[in-house]
Design an enzyme around this catalytic site. Structure first.
Site, short mmCIF file in Angstrom:
data_model
loop_
_atom_site.label_atom_id
_atom_site.label_comp_id
_atom_site.label_asym_id
_atom_site.label_seq_id
_atom_site.Cartn_x
_atom_site.Cartn_y
_atom_site.Cartn_z
N GLY A 99 0.82 -1.21 0.00
CA GLY A 99 0.00 0.00 0.00
C GLY A 99 0.85 1.25 0.00
O GLY A 99 2.08 1.20 0.00
N GLY A 101 2.75 3.51 1.48
CA GLY A 101 3.41 3.63 2.77
C GLY A 101 3.90 5.02 3.07
O GLY A 101 4.15 5.34 4.24
N ARG A 102 4.08 5.84 2.04
CA ARG A 102 4.49 7.23 2.27
C ARG A 102 3.91 8.18 1.23
O ARG A 102 4.30 9.35 1.18
CB ARG A 102 6.01 7.33 2.28
CG ARG A 102 6.67 6.86 1.01
CD ARG A 102 8.15 7.05 1.06
NE ARG A 102 8.80 6.20 0.09
CZ ARG A 102 9.93 5.56 0.31
NH1 ARG A 102 10.54 5.69 1.47
NH2 ARG A 102 10.47 4.79 -0.61
N LYS A 122 4.54 12.48 -2.05
CA LYS A 122 5.37 11.32 -1.67
C LYS A 122 6.36 11.77 -0.60
O LYS A 122 7.18 12.65 -0.84
CB LYS A 122 6.12 10.77 -2.88
CG LYS A 122 6.96 9.54 -2.54
CD LYS A 122 7.66 9.00 -3.78
CE LYS A 122 8.52 7.79 -3.43
NZ LYS A 122 9.23 7.25 -4.62
N ARG A 192 -1.97 0.06 -9.67
CA ARG A 192 -0.87 -0.84 -10.05
C ARG A 192 -1.39 -2.25 -10.30
O ARG A 192 -2.52 -2.58 -9.92
CB ARG A 192 0.15 -0.90 -8.91
CG ARG A 192 0.69 0.46 -8.49
CD ARG A 192 0.56 0.67 -6.98
NE ARG A 192 0.85 2.08 -6.64
CZ ARG A 192 2.06 2.60 -6.64
NH1 ARG A 192 3.10 1.83 -6.90
NH2 ARG A 192 2.23 3.87 -6.36
N ASP A 261 3.93 -4.37 -7.58
CA ASP A 261 3.35 -3.19 -6.95
C ASP A 261 3.93 -1.90 -7.53
O ASP A 261 3.44 -0.81 -7.21
CB ASP A 261 3.54 -3.23 -5.43
CG ASP A 261 5.00 -3.36 -5.03
OD1 ASP A 261 5.58 -4.42 -5.30
OD2 ASP A 261 5.57 -2.41 -4.45
#
Length: 498
Positions: A99, A101-102, A122, A192, A261
Site C-alpha cells: 500500500g 506507505g508514504r 510522496k 498498479r 506493486d
C-alpha cells in the site's frame, strides 16, 4: 533559483484540486488521513513545464503558502487526502499487503488539455500501510525522482510527472541520518498490478470486479464494447507494458525494482527508486545493488515485464472466465515488445525501410558494444553525426571501441544498408538526432546535484532539470553534461533505500 516565467491565466492554489475520482471507490480501498507536517519547509525545485501544464504560476510555487501546501503542512481547498491499499510480488515472491506507505493522494487536477491527473505527496508521513517505515522520503531520492520523471517525459517515454520538491531539515534514518523531502507527483492514475492482486489473493471477487470496472470506465472505455471487457483490459495493459519496456531498452533505462506493486495499470514508468541509465554497455548490468541475483538487470527487463503481466492475468482470471481466454490476452506481449523494439531501433539507426538482415545488423552492433563496453548513449548519438561515406566524423564513433577494426567493419555494413534504401545523409542525421538523446540522467550528474542540494545549493538541480527537458538538442553551452562519468563516479551504486 531563477524565478520561472508567469503562466497566462494562472490558477490560484484553491482552484487547483478537486476531490479524487479514486475516492468514489468503496471505503476498504483506502484510508482517509492527513499528511504529517514537516518543520520549516523550503522549496528545492520546480518543474516549470508541469506547472504550466496545470495552469499554475511557477513563480507562485516558491511562495510560503505553496511550499507549505505541497509539504502537507496546510490544507488545500478541494483535497480529500487518502492512502490506497494494494499488494504485490517483490523480487518474484508474494509479499502480501503493501500500500501507499508514504504517498498520500490529495485529489485530482485538470490540466490545460482537460485531462484528469491524480496529485500525490510522496514522503508526507506514515500511513496505515507504512509497515515499519516512517512514511518519509529523503532529499536524495526525491531529487532523483523529479529529475528522472521529467527526463523520461522529455524522451517521449510514458511516465508519472513531478511538479516540485520541498525539503525540511528534519532528519530521518536510512543508512545514515538524511534530511526529509516531499515530491508532488502526478499521473492519470497510480493504480498498479498489485492493486488487482490484493483483492485476488484475499479472495474478494466483488472488490476485484469493482476495481476492474473502475479502471475500464475511467481509463479503458473502449474495452466496454468488446465481447469480454476484462480480457480486453488485460490485452491492452499487456501491450502497453511491452511497449513501455521496449522504450526503456531503447535508451538504456533500467528501472531497478520491477515488482508488481511498481507496475502501472496505464503502462507508465512508476516509482523511481534505484533506477539507472546504461553507461558502459553491459546487458547484464544491475542498477540496484540490492538485486543480488540480477532479476531486474537490463537484459531481464523484457522477460520480467512478461512475468508481471502474467501475474496480472492471474489476478484477473476470475473476471475473464477461463485460462484460455486469459492466455490469449497475454499472447500479444512478445509481438508487441518485438515490434516496438525493432521500430525504435530503426529510428535510432535512421532506417526508413524494413529489410531481412536488419536484425543481424543490430545484433552485431550490440555484440561489439558488449565486447568493448561502449557507452550506450554516445554510441547512438555519434552514429547520428556520420555522413553516408567515410569521414573524420567516424573517429568519434570508432573511439568508443577498443577493437577499432570491429567498429569499422560494422560501419561498412551499416553504410551498405543506408545505400540500399537510398538514404539522404542530412535528412537521416536530423531524424537520428531527434531519436538518440545527447543528454540522459547519468548517475554522476544526479549525484553532483544531490551533494550540492544537501548543502542547500539547489541551483544544480534546477539547471540539470532544464537541460534534461531538451535531451535531443545540442545545447553546446552544456556539452560537459553529456560526458561519460569521471573516474570517481564509475562505480556509483544505488539501493532501494529512500
Amino acid at each position: 533559483m531563477p524565478t520561472p516565467s508567469l503562466t497566462k491565466q494562472a490558477l490560484d492554489l484553491d482552484d487547483f484540486l478537486q476531490p479524487s475520482t479514486y475516492s468514489s471507490l468503496p471505503a476498504n480501498f483506502f484510508t482517509y488521513l492527513q499528511p504529517t507536517p514537516l518543520p520549516q519547509p523550503y522549496i528545492v525545485a520546480v518543474s516549470t513545464p508541469v506547472a504550466q501544464q496545470f495552469n499554475l504560476d511557477p513563480a507562485s510555487l516558491l511562495t510560503p503558502r505553496y511550499v507549505n501546501a505541497f509539504t502537507g503542512n496546510i490544507d488545500i481547498l478541494g483535497a480529500n487526502p487518502l492512502a490506497s491499499v494494494y499488494s504485490g510480488h517483490q523480487f518474484g515472491s508474494w509479499a502480501g499487503q503493501l500500500g501507499d506507505g508514504r504517498a498520500i493522494l490529495l485529489g485530482d487536477a485538470i490540466d490545460k488539455h482537460q485531462q484528469r491527473f491524480e496529485v500525490q505527496l510522496k514522503g508526507a508521513g506514515p500511513t496505515p500501510y507504512s509497515r515499519s517505515g516512517d512514511g518519509r522520503a529523503v532529499l536524495r531520492s526525491s531529487i532523483r525522482e523529479l529529475l528522472c520523471s521529467e527526463a523520461m517525459q522529455a524522451l517521449g517515454i510514458p511516465t508519472s510527472r513531478a511538479l516540485a520538491i520541498t525539503g525540511s531539515d528534519q532528519g530521518v534514518m536510512r543508512e545514515t541520518v538524511e534530511t526529509s523531502a516531499v515530491v508532488t507527483r502526478l499521473a492519470p492514475s497510480f493504480i498498479r498490478f498489485g492493486s488487482f492482486e490484493h483483492w485476488y489473493y484475499n479472495n474478494r471477487p466483488d472488490e476485484l470486479k469493482i476495481l476492474a470496472d473502475f479502471v475500464i470506465r475511467h481509463h479503458y472505455p473502449e474495452s466496454l464494447g468488446q465481447p469480454n471487457p476484462y480480457q480486453a483490459l488485460l490485452s491492452t495493459v499487456t501491450k502497453k507494458t511491452a511497449e513501455l519496456i521496449a522504450c526503456w531498452q531503447s535508451v538504456g533505462f533500467m528501472h531497478g525494482v520491477m515488482n508488481t506493486d511498481n507496475m502501472s495499470i496505464l503502462g507508465l514508468t512508476l516509482d523511481y527508486g534505484p533506477f539507472g541509465f546504461m553507461e558502459k554497455y553491459d546487458e547484464r548490468h544491475i542498477c540496484n545493488h540490492t538485486d543480488q541475483q540480477g532479476r531486474y538487470s537490463y537484459r531481464m527487463q523484457p522477460t520480467i515485464g512478461h512475468w508481471n503481466t502474467h501475474a496480472l492475468g492471474q489476478a484477473l482470471l476470475p473476471l475473464i472466465g477461463s485460462v484460455e481466454e486469459t492466455q490469449q490476452a497475454l499472447d500479444c506481449y512478445s509481438s508487441s515488445f518485438t515490434n516496438k523494439w525493432e521500430a525504435l531501433l530503426r529510428k535510432k539507426l535512421g532506417l526508413l525501410t524494413i529489410q531481412n538482415d536488419d536484425k543481424e545488423l543490430t545484433d552485431q552492433l550490440f555484440n561489439i558494444m558488449q565486447e568493448d563496453h561502449a557507452d550506450f548513449t554516445h554510441t547512438f548519438r555519434y552514429l547520428s553525426y556520420l555522413d553516408n561515406h567515410t569521414s573524420s566524423k567516424d573517429d568519434d564513433f570508432v573511439s568508443l571501441f577498443s577493437n577499432a577494426q570491429a567498429a569499422s567493419n560494422w560501419l561498412e555494413l551499416y553504410r551498405a544498408r543506408l545505400v540500399s534504401e537510398g538514404s539522404q545523409a542530412e535528412e537521416r542525421q536530423g531524424r537520428m538526432q531527434a531519436s538518440n538523446p545527447k543528454y540522459v540522467l547519468r548517475n554522476y550528474l544526479a549525484q553532483i546535484a544531490i551533494e550540492k542540494a544537501q548543502n542547500k545549493d539547489f541551483s544544480e538541480v534546477q539547471k540539470l532539470l532544464t537541460i534534461l527537458e531538451h535531451p535531443f538538442d545540442e545545447q553546446p553551452e552544456h556539452h560537459l553534461y553529456a560526458g561519460e562519468p569521471p573516474t570517481w563516479a564509475q562505480h556509483l551504486e544505488i539501493s532501494c533505500s529512500s
